[in-house]
Design a protein around this motif. Structure first.
Motif, PDB file in Angstrom:
ATOM      1  N   GLN A  64       0.821  -1.204   0.000  1.00  0.00           N
ATOM      2  CA  GLN A  64       0.000   0.000   0.000  1.00  0.00           C
ATOM      3  C   GLN A  64       0.857   1.257   0.000  1.00  0.00           C
ATOM      4  OE1 GLN A  64      -3.416   0.338  -0.427  1.00  0.00           O
ATOM      5  NE2 GLN A  64      -2.685   2.427  -0.753  1.00  0.00           N
ATOM      6  N   ASP A 122       0.710   4.200  -2.768  1.00  0.00           N
ATOM      7  CA  ASP A 122       0.604   5.625  -2.456  1.00  0.00           C
ATOM      8  C   ASP A 122       1.638   6.420  -3.256  1.00  0.00           C
ATOM      9  OD1 ASP A 122      -1.407   5.055  -0.664  1.00  0.00           O
ATOM     10  OD2 ASP A 122      -0.143   5.219   1.121  1.00  0.00           O
ATOM     11  N   THR A 153       1.105   9.120  -6.338  1.00  0.00           N
ATOM     12  CA  THR A 153       1.729  10.446  -6.270  1.00  0.00           C
ATOM     13  C   THR A 153       2.483  10.746  -7.551  1.00  0.00           C
ATOM     14  OG1 THR A 153       1.955  10.253  -3.864  1.00  0.00           O
ATOM     15  CG2 THR A 153       3.339  11.884  -4.964  1.00  0.00           C
ATOM     16  N   ALA A 196      -5.620   6.033  -2.616  1.00  0.00           N
ATOM     17  CA  ALA A 196      -4.210   6.263  -2.263  1.00  0.00           C
ATOM     18  C   ALA A 196      -4.055   7.595  -1.522  1.00  0.00           C
ATOM     19  CB  ALA A 196      -3.343   6.260  -3.511  1.00  0.00           C
ATOM     20  N   ARG A 197      -3.020   7.671  -0.715  1.00  0.00           N
ATOM     21  CA  ARG A 197      -2.701   8.910  -0.005  1.00  0.00           C
ATOM     22  C   ARG A 197      -1.400   9.454  -0.561  1.00  0.00           C
ATOM     23  NH1 ARG A 197      -4.331   7.846   6.368  1.00  0.00           N
ATOM     24  NH2 ARG A 197      -6.495   7.180   5.950  1.00  0.00           N
ATOM     25  N   PHE A 198      -1.458  10.680  -1.057  1.00  0.00           N
ATOM     26  CA  PHE A 198      -0.275  11.266  -1.678  1.00  0.00           C
ATOM     27  C   PHE A 198       0.871  11.389  -0.675  1.00  0.00           C
ATOM     28  CE2 PHE A 198      -3.392  13.524  -4.645  1.00  0.00           C
ATOM     29  CZ  PHE A 198      -3.237  12.571  -5.631  1.00  0.00           C
ATOM     30  N   THR A 199       2.068  11.134  -1.162  1.00  0.00           N
ATOM     31  CA  THR A 199       3.257  11.233  -0.321  1.00  0.00           C
ATOM     32  C   THR A 199       3.951  12.576  -0.477  1.00  0.00           C
ATOM     33  OG1 THR A 199       4.654  10.247  -2.047  1.00  0.00           O
ATOM     34  CG2 THR A 199       3.607   8.744  -0.483  1.00  0.00           C
ATOM     35  N   THR A 205       3.324  17.006  -1.979  1.00  0.00           N
ATOM     36  CA  THR A 205       2.377  18.121  -1.932  1.00  0.00           C
ATOM     37  C   THR A 205       2.075  18.659  -3.328  1.00  0.00           C
ATOM     38  OG1 THR A 205       4.178  19.716  -1.601  1.00  0.00           O
ATOM     39  CG2 THR A 205       3.139  18.794   0.373  1.00  0.00           C
TER      40      THR A 205
END
Length: 212
Positions: A51, A55, A59, A107-110, A112
């Motif tokens: 996971q 992510d 990104t 997904a969670r961006f790593t 900005t």
């Protein structure tokens, strides 16, 4: 197997390349390690699990999309145009990867990288009198529409859908039978029509609210 120094960027780039060859189900850490000519445990120095790798892949996917820019819209364009253009670009990007929606969804961006275009859209909507909370909900709704649409596109069989056979099966339901070409033969038109409905709904729901 020879020892090779790798970094996060190499792992993510390799994973995205393999994704197009084997799909998400076949994208294992072992397969990525083999491609990079390292032992699988070496990947855990950079990603604690699959996971975490997904992510990072999401990104990178977003970063590449942002680098290409969102075509057909300027920062001063009305929020409706900006929102539509972003979701068109998102769909195109997701379709450029096998199982792109599966990788990107949830997904969670790593990084900005996503913050600048989001800030731009929120500012445009606030300038139109839409409160940031409402703008965020509106953007999330349009995003969910696009993600769901692409997930269905990528989940469909590669075989063309037989609209005529469907119409024959549904002969007792003439209205349902008549819309087969809309539902199964024009993905582009269906996406654009749905996106138009979503944006019109946002205008109707939030367009007259004032910023708070």
């Amino acid at each position: 197997m020879a020892t090779t120094r790798i970094d996060r960027a190499q792992v993510a780039d390799t994973a995205l390349r393999l994704l197009n060859e084997v799909g998400l189900d076949g994208l294992t850490l072992r397969a990525i390690a083999k491609e990079l000519k390292v032992q699988a445990p070496a990947l855990y120095w950079h990603f604690k699990n699959k996971q975490a790798l997904l992510d990072e892949m999401a990104t990178v996917m977003h970063r590449r999309m942002a680098a290409d820019g969102v075509p057909g819209v300027s920062p001063d364009a009305p929020w409706q145009e900006q929102l539509a253009a972003f979701n068109r670009a998102l769909r195109a990007m997701l379709l450029s990867y096998r199982d792109g929606a599966k990788v990107y969804g949830g997904a969670r961006f790593t990084g900005t990288d996503h913050a600048a275009p989001l800030e731009q859209l929120l500012a445009a909507m606030r300038a139109a009198g839409i409160a940031p909370r409402d703008a965020a909900l509106a953007g999330a709704t349009a995003y969910a529409y696009t993600m769901g649409f692409v997930a269905e596109e990528q989940g469909m069989s590669a075989e063309p859908f037989d609209v005529a056979a469907r119409a024959a099966r549904l002969s007792e339901y003439p209205l349902a039978a008549s819309v087969g070409s809309v539902l199964f033969e024009d993905d582009e038109g269906r996406f654009e029509g749905g996106l138009e409905v979503v944006i019109a709904g946002i205008e109707s729901r939030y367009g007259t609210r004032r910023t708070t």
